[in-house]
Design an enzyme around this catalytic site. Structure first.
Site, short mmCIF file in Angstrom:
data_model
loop_
_atom_site.label_atom_id
_atom_site.label_comp_id
_atom_site.label_asym_id
_atom_site.label_seq_id
_atom_site.Cartn_x
_atom_site.Cartn_y
_atom_site.Cartn_z
N ASP A 73 0.84 -1.20 0.00
CA ASP A 73 0.00 0.00 0.00
C ASP A 73 0.88 1.25 0.00
O ASP A 73 2.10 1.15 0.21
CB ASP A 73 -0.97 -0.01 1.19
CG ASP A 73 -0.30 -0.33 2.52
OD1 ASP A 73 0.94 -0.27 2.61
OD2 ASP A 73 -1.02 -0.63 3.48
N ASN A 142 -7.40 -1.11 13.91
CA ASN A 142 -8.84 -1.23 13.61
C ASN A 142 -9.14 -2.45 12.74
O ASN A 142 -10.23 -2.58 12.21
CB ASN A 142 -9.33 0.05 12.92
CG ASN A 142 -8.67 0.27 11.56
OD1 ASN A 142 -7.81 -0.49 11.14
ND2 ASN A 142 -9.10 1.31 10.86
N HIS A 144 -7.53 -3.31 9.90
CA HIS A 144 -7.22 -3.23 8.47
C HIS A 144 -6.03 -4.12 8.12
O HIS A 144 -5.17 -4.40 8.97
CB HIS A 144 -7.02 -1.79 7.99
CG HIS A 144 -5.77 -1.09 8.41
ND1 HIS A 144 -5.76 0.22 8.82
CD2 HIS A 144 -4.48 -1.50 8.49
CE1 HIS A 144 -4.53 0.58 9.11
NE2 HIS A 144 -3.73 -0.44 8.91
N GLU A 149 -9.62 -0.84 4.65
CA GLU A 149 -10.13 -0.26 5.88
C GLU A 149 -11.52 -0.82 6.22
O GLU A 149 -12.26 -1.24 5.32
CB GLU A 149 -10.24 1.26 5.73
CG GLU A 149 -8.89 1.97 5.70
CD GLU A 149 -8.29 2.18 7.09
OE1 GLU A 149 -8.43 1.31 7.96
OE2 GLU A 149 -7.67 3.24 7.29
C1 GLP Z 1 -0.12 0.50 8.35
C2 GLP Z 1 -0.13 -0.28 7.02
C3 GLP Z 1 -0.38 -1.74 7.23
C4 GLP Z 1 0.28 -2.14 8.53
C5 GLP Z 1 -0.51 -1.54 9.67
C6 GLP Z 1 0.04 -1.79 11.06
O1 GLP Z 1 -0.65 1.75 8.26
N1 GLP Z 1 -1.05 0.21 6.04
O2 GLP Z 1 0.10 -2.47 6.12
O3 GLP Z 1 0.28 -3.53 8.66
O4 GLP Z 1 -0.75 -0.17 9.43
O5 GLP Z 1 1.15 -0.98 11.35
P1 GLP Z 1 2.09 -1.24 12.59
O6 GLP Z 1 2.91 -2.41 12.27
O7 GLP Z 1 2.89 0.02 12.70
O8 GLP Z 1 1.20 -1.47 13.77
#
Ligand code: GLP
Length: 253
Positions: A73, A142, A144, A149
């Site tokens: 992403d 949340n 995702h 989302e």
């Molecule tokens: C991000 C990405 C995801 C990621 C998630 C968790 O914003 N879009 O691909 O897995 O949020 O992030 P973190 O590992 O910092 O908790």
């Protein structure tokens, strides 16, 4: 209640141990299939994993020279030289340290003039690569996955996502702690690409992920928790540290 798909749960004592184990798993997968097509996440969770992969590469234990990497992403609307771009993150933490061929690094262009066309281009690139062999995923607070989302529906294909307020807050660290500076939209692979991956590895560490993991792995399938659809995947491996397991041992065992 057992989940509908076949799920392997691996709980390790620390985030470090999780990173090491997932890195070893990827080394094995690359040894079996040097032309592996990978989807790679950003965020805090994979940092240790990328550090291990870089170290293993320096030790000569793994080569990415014939592999293909798709970024999962990307934030939309940042200048091509903005340091918060997820493409820049992946370059900083992995790509510049390993032997992936430039032409097999697939990046979503968050500065594209026509974001919908960029998503269509990315889907075509993924199809041309034969789909994903391994989707490496984190999970948002949340629920995702990538930037799919929560909402009334999910989208199968790569698309422009509207970021949830919680997601913008979680990403504020990239923008001097200011959620309002986080882009409102992002580009992301859709749920179909993730569910069609031959293997999915979901990695979560830290106590803050315990509640959402329970909902994702044992709750009902709902677009309000996009990660819950991973329960359908026939080869889902979930890698947790004990903090992320939290009080969920009984529910997840
Ligand atoms: C991000 C990405 C995801 C990621 C998630 C968790 O914003 N879009 O691909 O897995 O949020 O992030 P973190 O590992 O910092 O908790």
């Amino acid at each position: 209640m057992r989940p509908p798909g076949a799920q392997t749960l691996r709980v390790l004592p620390t985030a470090e141990a999780v990173a090491e184990a997932v890195a070893e798993r990827l080394v094995e997968a690359l040894a079996r299939n040097p032309e592996l097509v990978l989807a790679l996440p950003t965020g805090r969770t994979p940092l240790l994993l990328y550090r291990h992969l870089v170290a293993l590469h320096r030790e000569g234990r793994v080569s990415f020279s014939r592999a293909t990497a798709f970024q999962l992403d990307e934030l939309l609307g940042l200048a091509p030289d903005h340091p918060a771009r997820f493409a820049a993150y992946l370059t900083r933490h992995l790509f510049q340290h390993v032997d992936l061929a430039q032409e097999r690094i697939q990046r979503l262009d968050g500065a594209a003039a026509d974001p919908e066309a960029e998503c269509a281009r990315y889907e075509d690139a993924l199809a041309a690569a034969g789909g994903l062999d391994v989707a490496l995923l984190g999970i948002g607070d949340n629920g995702h996955v990538a930037f799919n989302e929560p909402g009334p529906t999910l989208q199968a294909r790569a698309h422009v996502a509207v970021l949830a307020r919680q997601t913008r807050e979680a990403n504020a660290g990239l923008f001097a702690g200011e959620p309002s500076h986080v882009p409102t939209h992002a580009l992301t692979l859709g749920m179909a690409a993730l569910l069609q991956a031959r293997e999915v590895h979901l990695v979560a560490t830290g106590a803050s992920k315990a509640d959402i993991l329970r909902a994702a792995l044992r709750g009902p399938l709902t677009p309000q928790v996009p990660a819950s659809f991973l329960q359908l995947h026939p080869r889902l491996s979930v890698w947790l540290d004990t903090a992320a397991l939290g009080q969920n041992e009984a529910a997840l065992s």
